[in-house]
Design a protein around this motif. Structure first.
Motif, PDB file in Angstrom:
ATOM      1  N   ARG A 153      20.184   5.705  41.215  1.00  7.61           N
ATOM      2  CA  ARG A 153      20.600   4.546  40.419  1.00  7.61           C
ATOM      3  C   ARG A 153      21.128   5.014  39.063  1.00  7.61           C
ATOM      4  NH1 ARG A 153      15.888   0.870  41.360  1.00  7.61           N
ATOM      5  NH2 ARG A 153      16.225   1.565  43.484  1.00  7.61           N
ATOM      6  N   PHE A 154      20.491   6.029  38.510  1.00  4.12           N
ATOM      7  CA  PHE A 154      20.982   6.610  37.248  1.00  4.12           C
ATOM      8  C   PHE A 154      22.391   7.174  37.444  1.00  4.12           C
ATOM      9  CE2 PHE A 154      16.947   7.109  34.718  1.00  4.12           C
ATOM     10  CZ  PHE A 154      17.485   6.684  33.527  1.00  4.12           C
ATOM     11  N   LEU A 155      22.605   7.804  38.606  1.00  4.87           N
ATOM     12  CA  LEU A 155      23.916   8.409  38.855  1.00  4.87           C
ATOM     13  C   LEU A 155      24.998   7.330  39.009  1.00  4.87           C
ATOM     14  CD1 LEU A 155      22.891  11.304  41.289  1.00  4.87           C
ATOM     15  CD2 LEU A 155      23.433  11.448  38.859  1.00  4.87           C
ATOM     16  N   VAL A 156      24.651   6.213  39.689  1.00 10.51           N
ATOM     17  CA  VAL A 156      25.637   5.108  39.782  1.00 10.51           C
ATOM     18  C   VAL A 156      25.929   4.579  38.379  1.00 10.51           C
ATOM     19  CG1 VAL A 156      26.254   2.997  40.998  1.00 10.51           C
ATOM     20  CG2 VAL A 156      24.403   4.353  41.862  1.00 10.51           C
ATOM     21  N   PHE A 157      24.881   4.513  37.589  1.00  9.20           N
ATOM     22  CA  PHE A 157      25.008   4.028  36.215  1.00  9.20           C
ATOM     23  C   PHE A 157      25.969   4.936  35.431  1.00  9.20           C
ATOM     24  CE2 PHE A 157      22.655   3.603  31.978  1.00  9.20           C
ATOM     25  CZ  PHE A 157      23.294   2.430  31.653  1.00  9.20           C
ATOM     26  N   VAL A 185      32.274   7.378  46.675  1.00  6.67           N
ATOM     27  CA  VAL A 185      31.470   7.378  45.445  1.00  6.67           C
ATOM     28  C   VAL A 185      30.317   6.382  45.570  1.00  6.67           C
ATOM     29  CG1 VAL A 185      31.490   6.769  42.992  1.00  6.67           C
ATOM     30  CG2 VAL A 185      33.330   8.161  43.939  1.00  6.67           C
ATOM     31  N   SER A 186      30.649   5.161  46.008  1.00  8.35           N
ATOM     32  CA  SER A 186      29.642   4.091  45.974  1.00  8.35           C
ATOM     33  C   SER A 186      28.668   4.154  47.145  1.00  8.35           C
ATOM     34  CB  SER A 186      30.333   2.725  45.948  1.00  8.35           C
ATOM     35  OG  SER A 186      31.180   2.584  47.076  1.00  8.35           O
ATOM     36  N   GLY A 187      29.165   4.443  48.352  1.00 10.49           N
ATOM     37  CA  GLY A 187      28.299   4.409  49.535  1.00 10.49           C
ATOM     38  C   GLY A 187      27.105   5.349  49.440  1.00 10.49           C
ATOM     39  N   PRO A 188      27.328   6.637  49.201  1.00 15.27           N
ATOM     40  CA  PRO A 188      26.179   7.551  49.113  1.00 15.27           C
ATOM     41  C   PRO A 188      25.239   7.219  47.955  1.00 15.27           C
ATOM     42  CG  PRO A 188      28.186   8.780  49.516  1.00 15.27           C
ATOM     43  CD  PRO A 188      28.599   7.373  49.243  1.00 15.27           C
ATOM     44  N   LEU A 189      25.808   6.701  46.853  1.00 16.78           N
ATOM     45  CA  LEU A 189      24.928   6.365  45.727  1.00 16.78           C
ATOM     46  C   LEU A 189      24.066   5.147  46.049  1.00 16.78           C
ATOM     47  CD1 LEU A 189      27.312   7.076  42.723  1.00 16.78           C
ATOM     48  CD2 LEU A 189      25.319   8.391  43.441  1.00 16.78           C
ATOM     49  N   ILE A 190      24.633   4.172  46.765  1.00 19.12           N
ATOM     50  CA  ILE A 190      23.807   3.032  47.199  1.00 19.12           C
ATOM     51  C   ILE A 190      22.748   3.532  48.180  1.00 19.12           C
ATOM     52  CG2 ILE A 190      23.813   0.826  48.413  1.00 19.12           C
ATOM     53  CD1 ILE A 190      26.647   0.370  47.422  1.00 19.12           C
ATOM     54  N   ALA A 191      23.162   4.474  49.040  1.00 18.47           N
ATOM     55  CA  ALA A 191      22.201   5.026  50.003  1.00 18.47           C
ATOM     56  C   ALA A 191      21.061   5.740  49.276  1.00 18.47           C
ATOM     57  CB  ALA A 191      22.914   5.984  50.946  1.00 18.47           C
ATOM     58  N   GLY A 192      21.424   6.505  48.247  1.00 10.66           N
ATOM     59  CA  GLY A 192      20.390   7.229  47.501  1.00 10.66           C
ATOM     60  C   GLY A 192      19.480   6.307  46.732  1.00 10.66           C
ATOM     61  N   SER A 193      19.952   5.105  46.468  1.00  5.78           N
ATOM     62  CA  SER A 193      19.128   4.154  45.715  1.00  5.78           C
ATOM     63  C   SER A 193      18.431   3.174  46.663  1.00  5.78           C
ATOM     64  CB  SER A 193      20.035   3.399  44.739  1.00  5.78           C
ATOM     65  OG  SER A 193      19.353   2.352  44.143  1.00  5.78           O
ATOM     66  N   VAL A 194      19.209   2.280  47.254  1.00  2.00           N
ATOM     67  CA  VAL A 194      18.617   1.254  48.128  1.00  2.00           C
ATOM     68  C   VAL A 194      18.144   1.866  49.452  1.00  2.00           C
ATOM     69  CG1 VAL A 194      19.162  -0.816  49.459  1.00  2.00           C
ATOM     70  CG2 VAL A 194      19.910  -0.621  47.097  1.00  2.00           C
ATOM     71  N   GLY A 195      18.994   2.704  50.051  1.00  2.00           N
ATOM     72  CA  GLY A 195      18.628   3.281  51.354  1.00  2.00           C
ATOM     73  C   GLY A 195      17.382   4.139  51.260  1.00  2.00           C
ATOM     74  N   LEU A 196      17.368   5.037  50.298  1.00  2.00           N
ATOM     75  CA  LEU A 196      16.198   5.912  50.141  1.00  2.00           C
ATOM     76  C   LEU A 196      14.970   5.089  49.754  1.00  2.00           C
ATOM     77  CD1 LEU A 196      15.267   8.878  50.149  1.00  2.00           C
ATOM     78  CD2 LEU A 196      15.744   8.952  47.708  1.00  2.00           C
ATOM     79  N   GLY A 197      15.180   4.066  48.929  1.00  2.00           N
ATOM     80  CA  GLY A 197      14.063   3.199  48.541  1.00  2.00           C
ATOM     81  C   GLY A 197      13.476   2.486  49.745  1.00  2.00           C
ATOM     82  N   LEU A 198      14.349   1.990  50.630  1.00  2.00           N
ATOM     83  CA  LEU A 198      13.852   1.314  51.836  1.00  2.00           C
ATOM     84  C   LEU A 198      13.077   2.295  52.719  1.00  2.00           C
ATOM     85  CD1 LEU A 198      16.999  -0.844  52.669  1.00  2.00           C
ATOM     86  CD2 LEU A 198      14.732  -1.726  52.108  1.00  2.00           C
ATOM     87  N   CYS A 199      13.597   3.512  52.840  1.00  2.00           N
ATOM     88  CA  CYS A 199      12.917   4.508  53.679  1.00  2.00           C
ATOM     89  C   CYS A 199      11.564   4.884  53.076  1.00  2.00           C
ATOM     90  CB  CYS A 199      13.800   5.749  53.838  1.00  2.00           C
ATOM     91  SG  CYS A 199      15.255   5.426  54.840  1.00  2.00           S
ATOM     92  N   ARG A 200      11.527   5.040  51.765  1.00  2.00           N
ATOM     93  CA  ARG A 200      10.262   5.363  51.110  1.00  2.00           C
ATOM     94  C   ARG A 200       9.275   4.212  51.262  1.00  2.00           C
ATOM     95  NH1 ARG A 200       9.403   6.603  44.674  1.00  2.00           N
ATOM     96  NH2 ARG A 200       9.880   4.388  44.495  1.00  2.00           N
ATOM     97  N   GLY A 201       9.774   2.988  51.099  1.00  2.00           N
ATOM     98  CA  GLY A 201       8.910   1.820  51.233  1.00  2.00           C
ATOM     99  C   GLY A 201       8.340   1.699  52.637  1.00  2.00           C
ATOM    100  N   ALA A 202       9.182   1.937  53.641  1.00  3.42           N
ATOM    101  CA  ALA A 202       8.714   1.839  55.029  1.00  3.42           C
ATOM    102  C   ALA A 202       7.625   2.875  55.294  1.00  3.42           C
ATOM    103  CB  ALA A 202       9.892   2.044  55.975  1.00  3.42           C
ATOM    104  N   LEU A 203       7.851   4.069  54.757  1.00  7.62           N
ATOM    105  CA  LEU A 203       6.912   5.175  54.991  1.00  7.62           C
ATOM    106  C   LEU A 203       5.557   4.899  54.336  1.00  7.62           C
ATOM    107  CD1 LEU A 203       7.397   7.921  56.323  1.00  7.62           C
ATOM    108  CD2 LEU A 203       7.902   8.846  54.077  1.00  7.62           C
ATOM    109  N   VAL A 204       5.588   4.502  53.096  1.00  7.14           N
ATOM    110  CA  VAL A 204       4.339   4.302  52.352  1.00  7.14           C
ATOM    111  C   VAL A 204       3.585   3.079  52.874  1.00  7.14           C
ATOM    112  CG1 VAL A 204       3.415   3.732  50.084  1.00  7.14           C
ATOM    113  CG2 VAL A 204       5.192   5.468  50.299  1.00  7.14           C
ATOM    114  N   ASN A 205       4.330   2.021  53.184  1.00  3.54           N
ATOM    115  CA  ASN A 205       3.668   0.810  53.684  1.00  3.54           C
ATOM    116  C   ASN A 205       3.099   0.992  55.089  1.00  3.54           C
ATOM    117  OD1 ASN A 205       3.894  -1.748  51.858  1.00  3.54           O
ATOM    118  ND2 ASN A 205       5.769  -0.569  51.530  1.00  3.54           N
ATOM    119  N   ARG A 206       3.656   1.950  55.818  1.00  2.00           N
ATOM    120  CA  ARG A 206       3.134   2.196  57.164  1.00  2.00           C
ATOM    121  C   ARG A 206       1.655   2.573  57.115  1.00  2.00           C
ATOM    122  NH1 ARG A 206       5.923   3.786  61.745  1.00  2.00           N
ATOM    123  NH2 ARG A 206       7.574   2.499  60.866  1.00  2.00           N
ATOM    124  N   LEU A 207       1.277   3.267  56.041  1.00  2.00           N
ATOM    125  CA  LEU A 207      -0.134   3.668  55.896  1.00  2.00           C
ATOM    126  C   LEU A 207      -1.044   2.457  55.852  1.00  2.00           C
ATOM    127  CD1 LEU A 207       0.071   6.545  53.289  1.00  2.00           C
ATOM    128  CD2 LEU A 207      -0.604   6.742  55.667  1.00  2.00           C
TER     129      LEU A 207
END
Lengths: 168, 854
Positions: free
Chosen positions: B20-24, B359-381
């Protein structure tokens, strides 16, 4: 009556001595920076006492303040009070000796005597009564609370201050 | 499910806020490019126009096609230098913002130390540095920062400094208490965590670039006011204000998130100690909501809540999606506006949109996509599945606002909002892509125990979600032009221009990620050890033991049903009587293949609402492939060719449509409902499938862009659909001509607005004509010259457009000169050129309409 009988430098020196003594009990770790902090305080007391914590980027969000400036602020009215006590009990003394007589009320640990105090190994000519000591404590506590110091630290400061005065 | 004593390591994956900082930063630097372009208009605008005008007369239009082509090529080469100079100004603007930011990053520490009276530790405090060094070693920071001490008024510790020379400023009260493990140690660990997470360069670079950019953004306003030309201000000023407000709000939000990261890292050593210090921390937000929005630290309560339950920090919220979408929406048009002139003179101008998506796609992936993956992983516990709706809605809203508020749209008026359906389409595609990524995140969480290290799992998460977001950003941005022409334009664009190889590769990559997750979800495993900060790794339940079989079977059955429906239709309708009918059937097949993917996706999403959106990618791919295979069998059985080139030519479009179908259908995953019961699911999906088939089969003509080719040829034309004259005619009519006509209409609106403004003095009118008419017309002319059709028919029609634009550019250049200098002769020249325009433009439109059969 009070510190008007002393010069500004004398009053400042007395306040510094008493604040440092009280900090030996209340916050001894701060003594390492005492001279710098005291200098900052006397240069701009309000600025130091009422400094607003900033919301620093990449900071912690802390709001930790030195006790030293508050100790210095607290001892000012105490010194005034001590001056009035001393003046009442020793009206025959000349003005220049007032600060010395107040200083004799300071209780120091062994080996902490100031220069010229060798003769003071003898017991002081007088001591604060219990009521006077209570008043000093209350004055110090109220002053600290008035500056925004929390109850615990204000109490610690007031206790350490009274603990450094000779009480009969 | 893990017990309460099992504590997840939320920091196992990199923080989504890094991206998100990088998109900024990209947004700020791209804003610098806008300023560069504005400077070019101010400094070199006249010379640029003169150069383009000179290029327009490089050679008179020839009578033959070869002459026209030669003239077009010559003008193109001639224009390229002027256009590239303009692009270089944009690049220089971006470079200035970036380089200035880096320079300030190195200068700021010295200034800060002087202003804040920070000094190195006195010898009496030498042991403080020793203790800080010990803690740095404990937490894995190799190069301990230099410690500085502030005046008595400094009450918070903070970190600053250029890369590799970081410094931690300590308040005296903390420095003198260096032996206090309940105060000094947690504070140092927190600050060292900021270093470890690279927060200092990110935060300070963003600040520095903004310090450089802010005065630059004022320049157009100051110059406009000084010169008395306020025409740019209505469209520019509010956008600049929005950007300035956004910078403050977003940078604070990002910093708040990084504080949670630093707390959690510090808590890995001693959670109680950090909690105790946080409990006494200041609440910078207070009660006022605007203060909370601008605060750089969360409230102590919020910090303690995250320390107690780290999974709270792994939530991806509406705001996370909105901020990311907004920044991406702001940066995409700026990248397009910068790269387009850079590619002028080449036939690669379309790469500008690809560049913006890259420019935009990978940065959205690094922000929203990675966030969703992290959220799914942590909430699975905890056995929970985080909802995708808030972040999907946030990203959709952010993209829409960003596109409308981008600086690149300054001066475009209401045209910045595009045709009526465009921004809703951007929202739908953005939200759909987010839901697909949320589904992939669940599947990648299934696969997580197979990874020994979190880095590889996180890299796959970014890659897989970038494979969804990148083509979706490209598609949603480019849809603006086809949407000008309504369904025909969109249909034509989807069936002729969507099937880019890289788009299909992204589809395949996302499907492969889904396959991996579904494969791993068949058996129960233990939770990955790297995800557990404290406690034993609990069981990692087999989330969908039959998920893989479901996805593959659904895809196969749906695809075969679609192919069977095509076969039945062919049997019922008989042999195609004309080339036009054969063409209709080709498009029918394209859409059947794409819709089969959509129906398969709908079934899988109804089966398992969140995870199903991930499995839908695989199911849709299989469905489209099965339709293609079935249709090929049918076509071959009817005597059609079966060559690799033919298969390659006809397979790409249904696959690409299948990808779009998944993204759109994924919105069904937002319906807040429990998995649909079996019978209802069969009924609903069956009804939707039947409805789709009915729509497709009852009137296949509507699937043929602009009615299809007019000239009847034989059914054999079906086997040579790609790469011939007919295909190029369709491409021209549907993709190029439609876009050019739309752009021309926008210029017409600008001309009407200038004509209607009776308050304009001569020089002001000249300036507006130059900026709002000549510049877009010249850009359109560049695009037209860059388009070099191989078909003689198309070339002939296209030459009308080029001639029209050349005359129009010349006409308005002369008008500009006439108004600027009160030159009657120039005005007459302009009028003469304009008269030519009216005739050639009408002829071009008529011929395009005839080409399209309409």
């Amino acid at each position: 009556m009070g510190t008007e009988a002393m010069s500004g430098d004398e009053a400042r020196a007395l306040a510094s001595e008493l604040a440092a003594l009280s900090l030996e009990d209340a916050a001894p770790e701060e003594l390492v920076l005492f001279p710098e902090v005291a200098e900052e305080y006397f240069r701009d007391p309000d600025g130091v006492l009422h400094a607003q914590g900033r919301d620093e980027a990449v900071g912690f969000g802390l709001d930790v303040a030195m006790l030293t400036p508050y100790a210095l602020a607290v001892v000012v009215p105490v010194i005034k009070f001590l001056a009035s006590v001393v003046e009442e009990t020793a009206k025959e003394e000349v003005r220049t000796s007032l600060s010395e007589r107040i200083r004799k009320l300071f209780r120091r640990d062994a080996g902490e005597k100031q220069e010229g105090e060798a003769e003071a190994a003898a017991p002081p000519a007088f001591a604060l009564s219990l009521d006077q000591a209570r008043k000093v404590r209350q004055t110090a506590f109220d002053q600290a609370r008035g500056l925004g110091v929390d109850d615990a630290r204000a109490g610690l400061l007031a206790d350490s201050l009274v603990g450094r005065l000779v009480v009969g | 499910m893990a017990g309460e004593d099992t504590r997840p390591d939320v920091l196992a994956y990199p923080s989504p806020t890094t991206s998100r900082f990088l998109v900024f930063l990209a947004t700020l630097i791209a804003a610098g490019a806008f300023i560069g372009n504005w400077v070019h208009t101010e400094v070199r605008g006249d010379a640029w126009l003169a150069e383009l005008a000179a290029c327009a007369s490089v050679a008179p239009p020839g009578g033959t096609l070869d002459a026209v082509l030669e003239q077009t090529a010559a003008q193109d080469r001639c224009n390229a230098s002027a256009e590239r100079e303009r692009a270089l100004f944009s690049v220089a603007g971006a470079g200035f913002a970036a380089a200035g930011g880096v320079l300030l990053l190195f200068l700021a520490p010295g200034l800060l130390e002087r202003r804040r009276r920070l000094r190195e530790l006195t010898p009496a405090l030498a042991q403080v540095a020793g203790r800080a060094g010990e803690i740095a070693q404990e937490v894995g920071v190799r190069r301990a920062p230099t410690l500085m001490i502030g005046p008595t008024t400094l009450r918070d510790a903070f970190t600053y400094g250029p890369p590799r020379h970081y410094r931690v400023a300590l308040p005296p009260a903390a420095a003198v208490r260096w032996r206090d493990q309940r105060l000094f140690d947690p504070v140092m660990r927190h600050e060292l965590a900021h270093l470890r997470h690279h927060d200092v360069p990110l935060a300070w670079l963003a600040r520095s670039v903004w310090w450089v950019l802010a005065p630059l953004l004022l320049l157009p306003v100051v110059v406009g006011v000084a010169e008395g030309d306020l025409s740019l201000l209505p469209g520019y000023a509010w956008r600049a204000v929005v950007l300035a407000a956004l910078v403050q709000v977003v940078s604070s939000a990002l910093l708040r998130s990084r504080e949670h990261d630093a707390d959690l890292r510090a808590a890995q050593a001693d959670p109680d100690a950090i909690a105790a210090v946080v409990r006494g921390a200041r609440d910078p937000g207070g009660r006022a909501s605007w203060r909370r929005v601008l605060a750089r630290h969360p409230s102590p309560g919020a910090r303690l809540a995250v320390l107690e339950r780290p999974e709270r920090h792994a939530r991806v919220t509406f705001l996370d999606g909105a901020v990311t979408g907004l920044l991406a929406g702001l940066v995409i048009p700026l990248v397009v506006a910068t790269v387009t002139p850079l590619l002028s003179g080449t036939d690669k101008v379309d790469l500008a949109w690809v560049a913006a998506a890259l420019v935009s796609g990978p940065l959205i992936a690094g922000s929203v996509g990675l966030g969703l993956c992290r959220g799914a992983l942590v909430n699975r516990l905890r056995g929970a599945t985080p909802p995708a709706a808030p972040v999907a809605a946030g990203l959709a809203a952010g993209l829409v606002l960003g596109h409308a508020a981008s600086l690149a749209q300054s001066g475009a008026g209401s045209a910045s909002l595009g045709p009526p359906g465009w921004l809703p389409a951007v929202a739908v595609l953005g939200a759909g892509a987010t839901v697909v990524c949320a589904g992939l995140a669940e599947l990648l969480a299934d696969a997580a125990p197979r990874f020994r290290r979190p880095g590889a799992a996180a890299a796959l998460a970014v890659l897989a979600t970038a494979a969804v977001f990148t083509p979706v950003m490209w598609l949603s941005t480019l849809l603006e032009t086809p949407l000008e022409l309504g369904w025909d334009g969109v249909n034509a664009w989807l069936v002729t221009s969507l099937q880019e190889t890289w788009v299909l590769a992204c589809f395949a990559l996302a499907a492969a990620a889904a396959l991996l997750g579904l494969w791993c979800a068949r058996r129960e495993r233990r939770a990955p050890a790297w995800l557990i900060e404290r406690g034993d790794p609990p069981a990692w339940p087999a989330a969908a033991p039959r998920g893989l079989r479901e996805a593959l079977l659904t895809g196969l059955v749906t695809g075969l049903v679609a192919a069977a429906a095509l076969a039945l239709y062919r049997a019922g309708a008989g042999r195609a009587a004309s080339d036009a009918v054969a063409e209709q059937r080709l498009y029918l097949f394209f859409w059947a293949g794409g819709c089969a993917g959509g129906v398969a996706a709908l079934w899988l999403i109804a089966l398992r609402p969140t995870r199903g959106a991930g499995a839908a990618v695989l199911g849709a791919l299989v469905a489209s492939l099965a339709t293609i295979a079935g249709w090929l069998v049918l076509n071959t059985a009817l005597g059609g060719d079966l060559t690799l080139d033919f298969v390659n030519g006809i397979a790409k479009t249904p696959l690409a449509l299948g990808f779009v179908a998944v993204v759109v259908v994924a919105l069904a995953g937002l319906v807040p409902a429990a998995p649909v019961p079996g019978r209802a699911r069969i009924l609903v999906t069956g009804a939707v499938g039947a409805a789709v088939l009915a729509v497709l089969l009852t009137d296949p003509a509507r699937l043929t862009p602009f009615g299809g080719a007019a000239t009847p040829v034989g059914e054999e034309a079906l086997t040579r659909a790609a790469g011939n004259d007919e295909a190029e005619i369709q491409l021209y009519v549907t993709a190029f001509a439609s876009g050019a006509a739309g752009a021309y209409l926008q210029v017409d609106e600008s001309i009407a607005a200038i004509d209607a403004d009776t308050t304009l003095a001569g020089p002001d009118r000249a300036a507006r004509i130059t900026r709002e008419v000549v510049v877009p017309l010249q850009a359109l002319l560049d695009r037209a010259r860059a388009f070099t059709p191989s078909s003689a028919t198309v070339s002939d029609v296209h030459a009308d457009l080029v001639a029209t634009l050349e005359s129009d550019v010349l006409a308005f250049e002369r008008f500009a000169v006439a108004f600027a200098t009160d030159d009657a002769a120039a005005f007459a020249e302009g009028q003469a050129a304009r008269e030519q325009v009216n005739g050639t433009r009408l002829r071009w439109l008529q011929r395009v309409t005839a080409l399209g059969g309409g």
